[in-house]
Write a protein that holds these residues in place. Structure first.
Motif, PDB file in Angstrom:
ATOM      1  N   ASN A   1     -39.547   3.154  21.379  1.00 38.59           N
ATOM      2  CA  ASN A   1     -39.973   4.529  21.145  1.00 38.59           C
ATOM      3  C   ASN A   1     -40.743   4.687  19.842  1.00 38.59           C
ATOM      4  N   LEU A   2     -41.834   5.437  19.926  1.00 40.37           N
ATOM      5  CA  LEU A   2     -42.630   5.838  18.777  1.00 40.37           C
ATOM      6  C   LEU A   2     -42.531   7.351  18.632  1.00 40.37           C
ATOM      7  N   THR A   3     -42.860   7.862  17.465  1.00 39.37           N
ATOM      8  CA  THR A   3     -43.013   9.301  17.327  1.00 39.37           C
ATOM      9  C   THR A   3     -44.330   9.705  17.992  1.00 39.37           C
ATOM     10  N   PRO A   4     -44.461  10.966  18.397  1.00 35.98           N
ATOM     11  CA  PRO A   4     -45.741  11.398  18.963  1.00 35.98           C
ATOM     12  C   PRO A   4     -46.926  11.147  18.028  1.00 35.98           C
ATOM     13  N   ILE A   5     -46.704  11.257  16.713  1.00 31.70           N
ATOM     14  CA  ILE A   5     -47.786  11.006  15.751  1.00 31.70           C
ATOM     15  C   ILE A   5     -48.210   9.538  15.800  1.00 31.70           C
ATOM     16  N   GLN A   6     -47.216   8.631  15.836  1.00 35.03           N
ATOM     17  CA  GLN A   6     -47.534   7.205  15.945  1.00 35.03           C
ATOM     18  C   GLN A   6     -48.252   6.908  17.251  1.00 35.03           C
ATOM     19  N   ALA A   7     -47.789   7.517  18.320  1.00 32.33           N
ATOM     20  CA  ALA A   7     -48.376   7.254  19.639  1.00 32.33           C
ATOM     21  C   ALA A   7     -49.796   7.767  19.752  1.00 32.33           C
ATOM     22  N   ALA A   8     -50.136   8.785  18.936  1.00 29.31           N
ATOM     23  CA  ALA A   8     -51.479   9.353  18.989  1.00 29.31           C
ATOM     24  C   ALA A   8     -52.543   8.342  18.555  1.00 29.31           C
ATOM     25  N   LYS A   9     -52.102   7.268  17.872  1.00 27.83           N
ATOM     26  CA  LYS A   9     -53.047   6.226  17.460  1.00 27.83           C
ATOM     27  C   LYS A   9     -53.473   5.364  18.639  1.00 27.83           C
ATOM     28  N   HIS A  10     -52.718   5.439  19.728  1.00 33.77           N
ATOM     29  CA  HIS A  10     -53.077   4.719  20.943  1.00 33.77           C
ATOM     30  C   HIS A  10     -53.908   5.642  21.830  1.00 33.77           C
ATOM     31  N   ASP A  11     -54.685   5.061  22.699  1.00 37.11           N
ATOM     32  CA  ASP A  11     -55.575   5.847  23.555  1.00 37.11           C
ATOM     33  C   ASP A  11     -55.139   5.671  25.009  1.00 37.11           C
ATOM     34  N   PRO A  12     -54.166   6.456  25.471  1.00 40.21           N
ATOM     35  CA  PRO A  12     -53.687   6.297  26.840  1.00 40.21           C
ATOM     36  C   PRO A  12     -54.753   6.655  27.855  1.00 40.21           C
ATOM     37  N   ALA A  13     -54.793   5.922  28.949  1.00 42.68           N
ATOM     38  CA  ALA A  13     -55.765   6.197  30.003  1.00 42.68           C
ATOM     39  C   ALA A  13     -55.445   7.524  30.680  1.00 42.68           C
ATOM     40  N   TYR A  14     -54.174   7.800  30.862  1.00 45.30           N
ATOM     41  CA  TYR A  14     -53.756   9.077  31.420  1.00 45.30           C
ATOM     42  C   TYR A  14     -52.264   9.270  31.179  1.00 45.30           C
ATOM     43  N   GLN A  15     -51.802  10.481  31.383  1.00 43.36           N
ATOM     44  CA  GLN A  15     -50.390  10.806  31.215  1.00 43.36           C
ATOM     45  C   GLN A  15     -49.893  11.552  32.439  1.00 43.36           C
ATOM     46  N   SER A  16     -48.654  11.297  32.813  1.00 41.33           N
ATOM     47  CA  SER A  16     -48.048  11.980  33.951  1.00 41.33           C
ATOM     48  C   SER A  16     -46.570  12.195  33.666  1.00 41.33           C
ATOM     49  N   GLU A  17     -46.056  13.353  34.066  1.00 42.47           N
ATOM     50  CA  GLU A  17     -44.636  13.612  33.876  1.00 42.47           C
ATOM     51  C   GLU A  17     -43.811  12.702  34.772  1.00 42.47           C
ATOM     52  N   ALA A  18     -42.653  12.278  34.238  1.00 43.87           N
ATOM     53  CA  ALA A  18     -41.773  11.385  34.992  1.00 43.87           C
ATOM     54  C   ALA A  18     -40.335  11.855  35.015  1.00 43.87           C
ATOM     55  N   ALA A  19     -40.025  12.918  34.290  1.00 41.48           N
ATOM     56  CA  ALA A  19     -38.685  13.514  34.331  1.00 41.48           C
ATOM     57  C   ALA A  19     -38.817  14.992  34.007  1.00 41.48           C
ATOM     58  N   TRP A  20     -37.927  15.780  34.589  1.00 38.32           N
ATOM     59  CA  TRP A  20     -38.021  17.224  34.458  1.00 38.32           C
ATOM     60  C   TRP A  20     -36.635  17.797  34.176  1.00 38.32           C
ATOM     61  N   TYR A  21     -36.578  18.691  33.169  1.00 38.62           N
ATOM     62  CA  TYR A  21     -35.340  19.371  32.808  1.00 38.62           C
ATOM     63  C   TYR A  21     -35.567  20.871  32.924  1.00 38.62           C
ATOM     64  N   PHE A  22     -34.497  21.613  33.189  1.00 41.59           N
ATOM     65  CA  PHE A  22     -34.653  22.989  33.638  1.00 41.59           C
ATOM     66  C   PHE A  22     -33.900  24.008  32.781  1.00 41.59           C
ATOM     67  N   THR A  23     -33.667  23.686  31.524  1.00 48.44           N
ATOM     68  CA  THR A  23     -33.005  24.638  30.633  1.00 48.44           C
ATOM     69  C   THR A  23     -34.023  25.596  30.016  1.00 48.44           C
ATOM     70  N   GLU A  24     -33.515  26.721  29.516  1.00 47.75           N
ATOM     71  CA  GLU A  24     -34.377  27.667  28.814  1.00 47.75           C
ATOM     72  C   GLU A  24     -34.961  27.031  27.563  1.00 47.75           C
ATOM     73  N   ASP A  25     -34.202  26.146  26.901  1.00 53.22           N
ATOM     74  CA  ASP A  25     -34.669  25.470  25.692  1.00 53.22           C
ATOM     75  C   ASP A  25     -35.932  24.661  25.982  1.00 53.22           C
ATOM     76  N   PHE A  26     -35.903  23.879  27.057  1.00 50.85           N
ATOM     77  CA  PHE A  26     -37.078  23.083  27.412  1.00 50.85           C
ATOM     78  C   PHE A  26     -38.240  23.975  27.815  1.00 50.85           C
ATOM     79  N   ARG A  27     -37.944  25.024  28.570  1.00 48.79           N
ATOM     80  CA  ARG A  27     -39.017  25.892  29.042  1.00 48.79           C
ATOM     81  C   ARG A  27     -39.701  26.609  27.882  1.00 48.79           C
ATOM     82  N   LYS A  28     -38.914  27.170  26.955  1.00 46.45           N
ATOM     83  CA  LYS A  28     -39.485  27.933  25.852  1.00 46.45           C
ATOM     84  C   LYS A  28     -40.304  27.055  24.918  1.00 46.45           C
ATOM     85  N   ARG A  29     -39.852  25.809  24.697  1.00 46.85           N
ATOM     86  CA  ARG A  29     -40.559  24.947  23.749  1.00 46.85           C
ATOM     87  C   ARG A  29     -41.638  24.113  24.423  1.00 46.85           C
TER      88      ARG A  29
END
Length: 219
Positions: A167-195
């Protein structure tokens, strides 16, 4: 008929598709548009949204017999022991009405996140309705269950390096150039939805793939 929990085997872990194939199955199933409306409503109805989420069944590298993909502080490697760990990802066979552990994590949350009680009346009712829904939609074998990571999940980027998911932080990962991104897990709490939290996958071509957990703060 009760939903039963089957024992783990490395063969069943290896039987899940590789990430590109899993993403293709998800796309053919309709993609992200219907996930929250269809699955999210069911999770919230049964009050399990702070216990479990839905995950796209896949793996990044095979395991040998007697190995367990185990996460410790955000990095997953192949262990030959289950000491101090608990399952964190499960396959779900709606036809057989059975669960099976696929991935594990060091149990260091000190009880801050609820662990699924598979035999409880509440959970059994949820699993039976989930199995009926999956069979109705024709999605058996595409999705499994994942443990909820907790409120205020900070975001992380998981990259597969050899036989480790690091695992990297999002800032560290931003140095890489991903070809594409896709969701692979989904959570359904208000906390996840609001943020605006998302659990994504990105890969640099078909040979190298990784998970990206991205947190987006919306106004």
């Amino acid at each position: 008929m009760a939903i039963c929990l089957k024992p783990y085997t490395a063969d069943n872990f290896n039987a899940t598709p590789l990430l590109p194939d899993a993403l293709q199955k998800h796309k053919e199933a309709g993609g992200n548009e219907w996930i929250h409306e269809t699955f999210g409503t069911l999770f919230q109805k049964h009050g399990v949204e702070k216990v479990l989420g839905i995950g796209l069944l896949h793996h990044h590298f095979p395991l040998e017999d007697g190995e367990y993909l185990t996460e410790v502080r955000g990095t997953s490697t192949a262990w030959q022991s289950q000491t101090g760990t608990r399952p964190s990802v499960w396959s779900f066979d709606a036809k057989e009405r059975s669960l099976m552990p696929l991935e594990f994590a060091m149990d260091d949350d000190h009880g801050s996140v609820a662990y699924p009680d598979w035999e409880s009346v509440q959970m059994q009712k949820f699993l039976k309705e989930l199995s009926d829904l999956i069979l109705c939609l024709g999605f058996n074998g595409i999705y499994g269950l994942v443990r909820y990571p907790g409120d205020d999940f900070p975001g992380r980027v998981e990259m597969t390096v050899g036989r480790a998911n690091v695992n990297l932080t999002p800032i560290q990962a931003a140095k890489h150039d991903p070809a594409y991104q896709s969701e692979a897990a989904w959570y359904f709490t208000e906390d996840f939805r609001k943020r605006g939290c998302a659990c994504n996958c990105f890969h640099h071509g078909s040979a190298n793939s990784s998970h990206t957990h991205v947190q987006t703060i919306t106004a």
